[in-house]
Design an enzyme around this catalytic site. Structure first.
Site, short mmCIF file in Angstrom:
data_model
loop_
_atom_site.label_atom_id
_atom_site.label_comp_id
_atom_site.label_asym_id
_atom_site.label_seq_id
_atom_site.Cartn_x
_atom_site.Cartn_y
_atom_site.Cartn_z
N CYS A 14 -82.42 15.35 59.99
CA CYS A 14 -82.03 15.54 58.59
C CYS A 14 -80.58 15.08 58.44
CB CYS A 14 -82.16 17.02 58.20
SG CYS A 14 -81.04 18.11 59.11
N HIS A 49 -80.22 22.07 67.82
CA HIS A 49 -81.24 22.71 68.65
C HIS A 49 -82.23 21.68 69.17
CE1 HIS A 49 -80.55 27.10 67.18
NE2 HIS A 49 -79.83 26.78 68.24
N HIS A 81 -74.88 24.38 62.73
CA HIS A 81 -75.25 25.70 62.18
C HIS A 81 -74.03 26.48 61.68
CE1 HIS A 81 -78.50 24.90 65.24
NE2 HIS A 81 -79.20 25.08 64.15
N HIS A 131 -80.30 34.16 64.34
CA HIS A 131 -80.03 32.73 64.35
C HIS A 131 -78.55 32.48 64.07
CE1 HIS A 131 -80.17 28.47 63.19
NE2 HIS A 131 -81.35 28.41 63.78
N GLU A 133 -76.99 30.26 62.41
CA GLU A 133 -76.68 29.93 61.01
C GLU A 133 -76.61 31.19 60.16
OE1 GLU A 133 -78.77 28.02 57.09
OE2 GLU A 133 -79.22 27.03 59.01
N THR A 169 -80.95 27.69 55.58
CA THR A 169 -81.30 26.39 54.99
C THR A 169 -82.66 25.86 55.43
OG1 THR A 169 -80.10 25.25 56.76
CG2 THR A 169 -78.89 25.69 54.72
N ASN A 227 -86.63 25.51 62.80
CA ASN A 227 -87.37 24.75 61.79
C ASN A 227 -88.55 24.01 62.42
OD1 ASN A 227 -86.83 21.57 61.81
ND2 ASN A 227 -84.94 22.57 62.48
N SER A 269 -83.97 18.40 63.99
CA SER A 269 -83.04 18.09 65.07
C SER A 269 -83.68 17.23 66.17
CB SER A 269 -82.50 19.39 65.69
OG SER A 269 -83.56 20.25 66.06
#
Length: 297
Positions: A14, A49, A81, A131, A133, A169, A227, A269
């Site tokens: 991304c 990650h 993150h 996590h 983030e 996110t 994700n 990622s």
């Protein structure tokens, strides 16, 4: 017999991850850190990650450390993150050179969480509280403001009249809406910031459609990637023959036995070279004359 591979068009890096890797590559390529030749370059936690991508960065001289205490000099890359506010303050206190690779979308979620708490809102953070983030987002909430990270906590909240909602996110939109529905039942005033990255939503939508078309579905990416794991869960719910693997080295003949159409998606990622390697591995397994590869969206 013709075999076909359908690849999700949004599969792979991304914007935030691509930016973080570019920053890390540039930092490593300069060959100097903290003003002194040979001074260390460190990242506080893995940049992204994906173990294979992190390993490549380590080969370029970017060492992963887990705590601020391990850092004494040189350059420190803040991963995509983000880091907690206390860790950033500690780094600034050490006088090291900070290279900020935090995803801009994560930064926006941090800002919304801070603003909500300053405006007197309890803050609901949709995401995995363990996590990095989510930990970074929570750290920007002003002390004294109530913080909720589960629907059960929202449902049991007392004495709160207004709440604001932000999300990790990479969360699913459905999960965000479940929190919103619970908050609407509990609080007289609810303010919502949709901080889910558009790329995350698009990747999940594509994967949903692709899983329904494929005989076998592959989700590529780190096992430590939230994700990517979420993509695998979404695909498996639609296509039980879904495999979450990190690299082509995990491919086995039984995975594709009897399949003519393979669907492929990848987490935010996952580097392109891993996707390319997987396709080569799949072609080796199938060993047929014609394999059609196309993008799905």
């Amino acid at each position: 017999m013709t075999k076909s591979v359908l690849i999700a068009r949004s599969a792979g890096f991304c914007f935030g991850v691509k930016r973080a890797i570019a920053i890390a590559d540039e930092t490593a390529g300069k060959g100097e850190a903290g003003g002194g030749k040979g001074a260390p370059i460190q990242s506080l936690g893995p940049i992204i990650h994906n173990p294979q991508a992190v390993e490549r960065l380590q080969e370029k001289g970017v060492r992963v450390v887990e705590t601020v205490d391990e850092i004494s000099c040189g350059k420190v890359i803040i991963r995509s993150h983000g880091v907690t506010r206390s860790d950033r303050a500690a780094l600034e206190g050490k006088g090291v050179m900070i290279v900020d690779a935090t995803c801009p979308f994560v930064t926006k979620a941090q800002e919304h969480a801070r603003t909500l708490s300053r405006d007197g809102y309890a803050v609901v953070v949709v995401g995995d509280p363990n996590h990095p983030e989510v930990k970074s987002i929570i750290s920007y909430i002003e002390k004294g403001a109530p913080v909720f990270t589960s629907i059960a906590e929202v449902a049991a909240a007392k004495g709160v009249r207004k709440a604001g909602i932000v999300a990790q996110t990479t969360q699913s939109f459905d999960n965000l809406m479940a929190f919103v529905a619970a908050a609407m039942k509990r609080f007289p005033e609810v303010r919502v910031f949709n901080t889910i990255c558009n790329a995350t939503a698009l990747r999940q939508q594509e994967s949903t459609g692709l899983a329904g078309m494929a005989d076998v579905m592959f989700v590529l990416g780190g096992y430590n990637s939230a994700n990517t794991r979420r993509l695998a869960e979404i695909c498996k719910a639609i296509n039980p023959r879904t495999h979450h693997i990190e690299t082509e080295g995990e491919l086995t003949p039984s995975m594709v036995e009897g399949a003519s159409v393979a669907g492929v998606t990848a987490g935010a990622s996952t580097p392109q070279w891993i996707i390319d390697g997987f396709l080569e591995g799949l072609k080796e397994l199938w060993k047929c004359d014609t394999i059609e590869v196309s993008f799905y969206r």
